[in-house]
Scaffold this active site. Structure first.
Site, PDB file in Angstrom:
ATOM      1  N   ALA A 153      57.925  20.421 -85.039  1.00 31.45           N
ATOM      2  CA  ALA A 153      58.675  19.441 -84.248  1.00 31.45           C
ATOM      3  C   ALA A 153      60.164  19.771 -84.272  1.00 31.45           C
ATOM      4  O   ALA A 153      60.643  20.537 -83.444  1.00 31.45           O
ATOM      5  CB  ALA A 153      58.403  18.040 -84.781  1.00 31.45           C
ATOM      6  N   ARG A 154      60.883  19.201 -85.227  1.00 27.08           N
ATOM      7  CA  ARG A 154      62.297  19.492 -85.420  1.00 27.08           C
ATOM      8  C   ARG A 154      62.582  19.527 -86.917  1.00 27.08           C
ATOM      9  O   ARG A 154      62.009  18.755 -87.686  1.00 27.08           O
ATOM     10  CB  ARG A 154      63.184  18.446 -84.732  1.00 27.08           C
ATOM     11  CG  ARG A 154      63.251  18.581 -83.220  1.00 27.08           C
ATOM     12  CD  ARG A 154      63.970  19.872 -82.812  1.00 27.08           C
ATOM     13  NE  ARG A 154      64.108  20.000 -81.364  1.00 27.08           N
ATOM     14  CZ  ARG A 154      63.229  20.602 -80.588  1.00 27.08           C
ATOM     15  NH1 ARG A 154      62.117  21.095 -81.124  1.00 27.08           N
ATOM     16  NH2 ARG A 154      63.444  20.715 -79.286  1.00 27.08           N
ATOM     17  N   ASP A 197      58.099  26.105 -88.553  1.00 26.19           N
ATOM     18  CA  ASP A 197      58.531  26.844 -87.371  1.00 26.19           C
ATOM     19  C   ASP A 197      59.927  26.407 -86.950  1.00 26.19           C
ATOM     20  O   ASP A 197      60.574  27.087 -86.165  1.00 26.19           O
ATOM     21  CB  ASP A 197      57.553  26.609 -86.220  1.00 26.19           C
ATOM     22  CG  ASP A 197      57.893  27.423 -84.992  1.00 26.19           C
ATOM     23  OD1 ASP A 197      58.058  28.659 -85.127  1.00 26.19           O
ATOM     24  OD2 ASP A 197      58.030  26.841 -83.890  1.00 26.19           O
ATOM     25  N   ALA A 225      56.498  28.371 -82.031  1.00 30.18           N
ATOM     26  CA  ALA A 225      55.170  27.765 -81.876  1.00 30.18           C
ATOM     27  C   ALA A 225      54.829  27.514 -80.416  1.00 30.18           C
ATOM     28  O   ALA A 225      53.687  27.704 -79.991  1.00 30.18           O
ATOM     29  CB  ALA A 225      55.095  26.460 -82.669  1.00 30.18           C
ATOM     30  N   ASP A 243      51.224   6.793 -85.593  1.00 31.01           N
ATOM     31  CA  ASP A 243      52.049   6.733 -84.389  1.00 31.01           C
ATOM     32  C   ASP A 243      52.091   5.285 -83.928  1.00 31.01           C
ATOM     33  O   ASP A 243      51.119   4.773 -83.381  1.00 31.01           O
ATOM     34  CB  ASP A 243      51.478   7.621 -83.279  1.00 31.01           C
ATOM     35  CG  ASP A 243      52.470   7.814 -82.130  1.00 31.01           C
ATOM     36  OD1 ASP A 243      53.176   6.839 -81.801  1.00 31.01           O
ATOM     37  OD2 ASP A 243      52.532   8.925 -81.575  1.00 31.01           O
ATOM     38  N   GLU A 300      69.361  26.338 -87.189  1.00 32.44           N
ATOM     39  CA  GLU A 300      68.679  27.522 -86.667  1.00 32.44           C
ATOM     40  C   GLU A 300      69.694  28.481 -86.065  1.00 32.44           C
ATOM     41  O   GLU A 300      70.464  28.095 -85.181  1.00 32.44           O
ATOM     42  CB  GLU A 300      67.643  27.108 -85.610  1.00 32.44           C
ATOM     43  CG  GLU A 300      66.524  26.258 -86.182  1.00 32.44           C
ATOM     44  CD  GLU A 300      65.470  25.874 -85.157  1.00 32.44           C
ATOM     45  OE1 GLU A 300      65.611  26.250 -83.967  1.00 32.44           O
ATOM     46  OE2 GLU A 300      64.504  25.201 -85.536  1.00 32.44           O
ATOM     47  N   HIS A 360      60.966  29.382 -84.695  1.00 32.62           N
ATOM     48  CA  HIS A 360      60.865  28.403 -83.606  1.00 32.62           C
ATOM     49  C   HIS A 360      60.118  29.001 -82.401  1.00 32.62           C
ATOM     50  O   HIS A 360      60.610  28.999 -81.270  1.00 32.62           O
ATOM     51  CB  HIS A 360      62.260  27.934 -83.174  1.00 32.62           C
ATOM     52  CG  HIS A 360      62.244  26.591 -82.503  1.00 32.62           C
ATOM     53  ND1 HIS A 360      63.257  25.678 -82.623  1.00 32.62           N
ATOM     54  CD2 HIS A 360      61.322  25.999 -81.701  1.00 32.62           C
ATOM     55  CE1 HIS A 360      62.985  24.592 -81.921  1.00 32.62           C
ATOM     56  NE2 HIS A 360      61.803  24.777 -81.338  1.00 32.62           N
TER      57      HIS A 360
END
Length: 315
Positions: free
Chosen positions: A233-234, A258, A284, A171, A263, A282
């Site tokens: 995340a995405r 997830d 989580a 990060d 989607e 999706h």
């Protein structure tokens, strides 16, 4: 004033909010019917959405009286924040409110991967008592690599450390002097090191032009042959075509997804046919507890924005 909610809250609109702010149009069909949504926001002061309602220039221009957008979650890829700012519309996100749920989901993926209770249960129920077949492994002493350590990544890190795991993270926005490094014991490394040395890689970055396909075929191929990638995340952060190709060739690897690029995914979904892929819709960050926290936070902060009070979660 008019308040429009275009997606499912998973809880009821608080009575105090209805009493204080008046008319609320709570219609989860609006997300699927664009023109109806555009009509609904014409007189709206507030719009509350999740991740599917497309809040772009067209919608914002159709809502001249819009003062605040409440985002039931944290991802902002469905909201044109720049245009909202240009038009003086506040955007409030429920930062941290579902982070615990996502972190626990990640831990569930780790344990599912190493202990395969479902498979063992099916064998026992069918009359097979094979302790060798049901022998898994430990996550203790294993390495989890986090791609992004914001609200969610930090919670995953602390839980993984509690399980005795080695935690490394990529990060570029986190300092070596952060509490995450000095107190929790997370080691900051580059993305290549996360991918090449981790038993598990868990993705926790927003979808931006910089993170689109951050993990593609090259990145997946440098992972351990028996590595596991988890994406809460995405979908666009991991290139799905590349993931399908790599997992089809490396059956010792596994993926827990997830989120998806589209989607829901198409009916003919190549990833869903692979035995080393686990898919969820999706969810989580959606638990009974987190749904209550998210809704309470957004309604409270939207109210503060309308009242001219201090607003938390302001983007």
């Amino acid at each position: 004033m008019s308040i429009v909610i275009s997606e499912d809250l998973w809880v009821s609109v608080p009575a105090w909010f209805l009493e204080r702010y008046g008319e609320v149009r709570y219609d989860i069909t609006l997300v699927s019917h664009r023109q109806a949504l555009l009509n609904a926001v014409q007189d709206a002061s507030v719009l509350i959405v999740r991740n599917k309602t497309r809040v772009d220039r067209e919608l914002l221009e159709a809502a001249p009286g819009l003062a605040v957008i409440g985002r039931l979650g944290v991802g902002l890829d469905n909201i044109d924040v720049a245009v909202a700012k240009e038009r003086g519309v506040k955007v409030v996100a429920a930062r941290g409110c579902n982070a615990t749920s996502v972190a626990e989901y990640v831990m569930a993926c780790l344990l599912h991967r190493v202990r395969f209770l479902e498979r063992s249960s099916q064998h026992v129920k069918s009359g097979i008592w094979d302790r060798g077949f049901s022998t898994g492994s430990e996550i203790y002493g294993k390495t989890i690599g986090l791609v992004g350590v914001g609200d969610i990544g930090q919670r995953v890190a602390s839980r993984a450390r509690a399980f005795g795991m080695d935690v490394i993270a990529y990060d570029p926005f986190v300092l070596e002097t952060s509490a995450l490094v000095q107190d929790v014991g997370v080691r900051l490394v580059d993305l290549e090191t996360v991918l090449t040395t981790s038993d598990f890689v868990s993705v926790h970055v927003p979808l931006t032009p910089q993170t689109k396909y951050l993990i593609g075929e090259r990145e997946l191929m440098v992972m351990r042959p028996d590595g596991t990638v988890i994406n809460t995340a995405r979908g666009g952060v991991i290139e799905e075509a590349a993931l399908q190709k790599v997992l089809a060739a490396r059956f010792e690897m596994a993926a827990y997804l997830d989120v998806r690029e589209h989607e829901p995914p198409a009916t003919a979904d190549a990833l869903s046919e692979l035995p080393n892929v686990v898919l969820t819709p999706h969810v989580a960050g959606i638990t009974r507890e987190s749904s209550a926290r998210v809704a309470q936070f957004i309604f409270r902060q939207v109210g503060n924005a309308l009242d001219g009070a201090v607003v938390q979660g302001l983007v």
